[in-house]
Scaffold this active site. Structure first.
Site, PDB file in Angstrom:
ATOM      1  N   GLU A  25     -38.927   3.691  33.258  1.00  0.00           N
ATOM      2  CA  GLU A  25     -38.552   2.492  34.005  1.00  0.00           C
ATOM      3  C   GLU A  25     -39.569   1.379  33.793  1.00  0.00           C
ATOM      4  O   GLU A  25     -39.210   0.213  33.604  1.00  0.00           O
ATOM      5  CB  GLU A  25     -38.419   2.827  35.487  1.00  0.00           C
ATOM      6  CG  GLU A  25     -37.240   3.725  35.817  1.00  0.00           C
ATOM      7  CD  GLU A  25     -37.293   4.261  37.230  1.00  0.00           C
ATOM      8  OE1 GLU A  25     -38.255   3.895  37.957  1.00  0.00           O
ATOM      9  OE2 GLU A  25     -36.400   5.030  37.617  1.00  0.00           O
TER      10      GLU A  25
ATOM     11  N   TYR B  43     -39.712  13.274  37.267  1.00  0.00           N
ATOM     12  CA  TYR B  43     -39.880  12.015  37.993  1.00  0.00           C
ATOM     13  C   TYR B  43     -40.979  11.139  37.397  1.00  0.00           C
ATOM     14  O   TYR B  43     -40.767   9.931  37.217  1.00  0.00           O
ATOM     15  CB  TYR B  43     -40.149  12.283  39.473  1.00  0.00           C
ATOM     16  CG  TYR B  43     -40.375  11.018  40.272  1.00  0.00           C
ATOM     17  CD1 TYR B  43     -39.317  10.171  40.583  1.00  0.00           C
ATOM     18  CD2 TYR B  43     -41.657  10.649  40.673  1.00  0.00           C
ATOM     19  CE1 TYR B  43     -39.520   8.998  41.290  1.00  0.00           C
ATOM     20  CE2 TYR B  43     -41.864   9.483  41.378  1.00  0.00           C
ATOM     21  CZ  TYR B  43     -40.795   8.663  41.692  1.00  0.00           C
ATOM     22  OH  TYR B  43     -41.018   7.501  42.381  1.00  0.00           O
TER      23      TYR B  43
END
Length: 215
Positions: free
Chosen positions: A151, A144
């Site tokens: 991102e 994550y």
């Protein structure tokens, strides 16, 4: 209950097939064409990726009506995060689609989803494997943060193109305006704040999780 389990099994199976196809396609292309395959990742699997992410919005309905046991707000934030990155940042800018970060991000997303949907699909049938359960509970911990970094890097690389082309930036009455680069910069800050909050919130449960896994 039987119909609910059948529906959830079909849904998880569809998602598993979609994400496994994406990951397999990317792996085969990489071993066949090397780094060159990373440039046209979006052109090759972008459509299937968008379909899988669009279908995943059904999970909000599943949680809301109670056929899937999960927390609504965290799942909403995760889906919103992916929709913004995939549809707003990547799909709207062809220049970003050729970046290596898109391939890296898709690998992370599909790796997490393959494990999650496989575990959920088997859980509906009452089947459980210790290794798969362990992966579904722990794999997101290292991946994550890497997803957030990928991102953020994708957003950072897209900012010059949004500023040059003015995509999604519009003027409105009463001298109001929507300037997307400002929105994306604010979203970058929110991404890192959210990552820090998630890390701190999981610290108290890590010892208990390790104890559970060791037994």
């Amino acid at each position: 209950r039987y119909m609910k389990n059948v529906y959830l099994f079909i849904y998880y199976l569809i998602q598993f097939c979609g994400h496994s196809w994406i990951l397999t396609n990317m792996t085969v292309r990489f071993f066949s064409f090397g780094k060159d395959s990373m440039i046209d990742t979006f052109y090759t699997i972008g459509l299937v990726m968008r379909l899988c992410q669009s279908i995943s919005l059904l999970e909000l309905l599943h949680i809301y009506v109670g056929i899937e046991s999960n927390h609504l707000f965290p799942r909403f934030l995760q889906l919103t995060e992916r929709i913004i990155i995939l549809f707003v940042v990547i799909t709207s800018q062809e220049e970003i689609q050729e970046k290596y970060v898109v391939c890296v991000l898709f690998i992370f997303w599909n790796l997490l989803d393959m494990v999650r949907y496989t575990h959920s699909m088997l859980a509906v049938t009452g089947t459980s494997y210790a290794v798969l359960t362990w992966l579904s509970q722990t794999l997101w911990m290292p991946i994550y943060p890497l997803c957030v970094l990928a991102e953020a890097f994708a957003i950072y690389q897209s900012l010059p193109y949004f500023e040059s082309f003015g995509t999604y930036s519009t003027k409105m009455p009463l001298d109001l305006a929507t300037y997307l680069p400002y929105v994306l910069k604010l979203y970058l800050l929110m991404l890192f704040i959210g990552k820090q909050l998630l890390c701190f919130s999981t610290l108290p449960v890590l010892p208990g999780l390790c104890f559970h896994l060791s037994h």
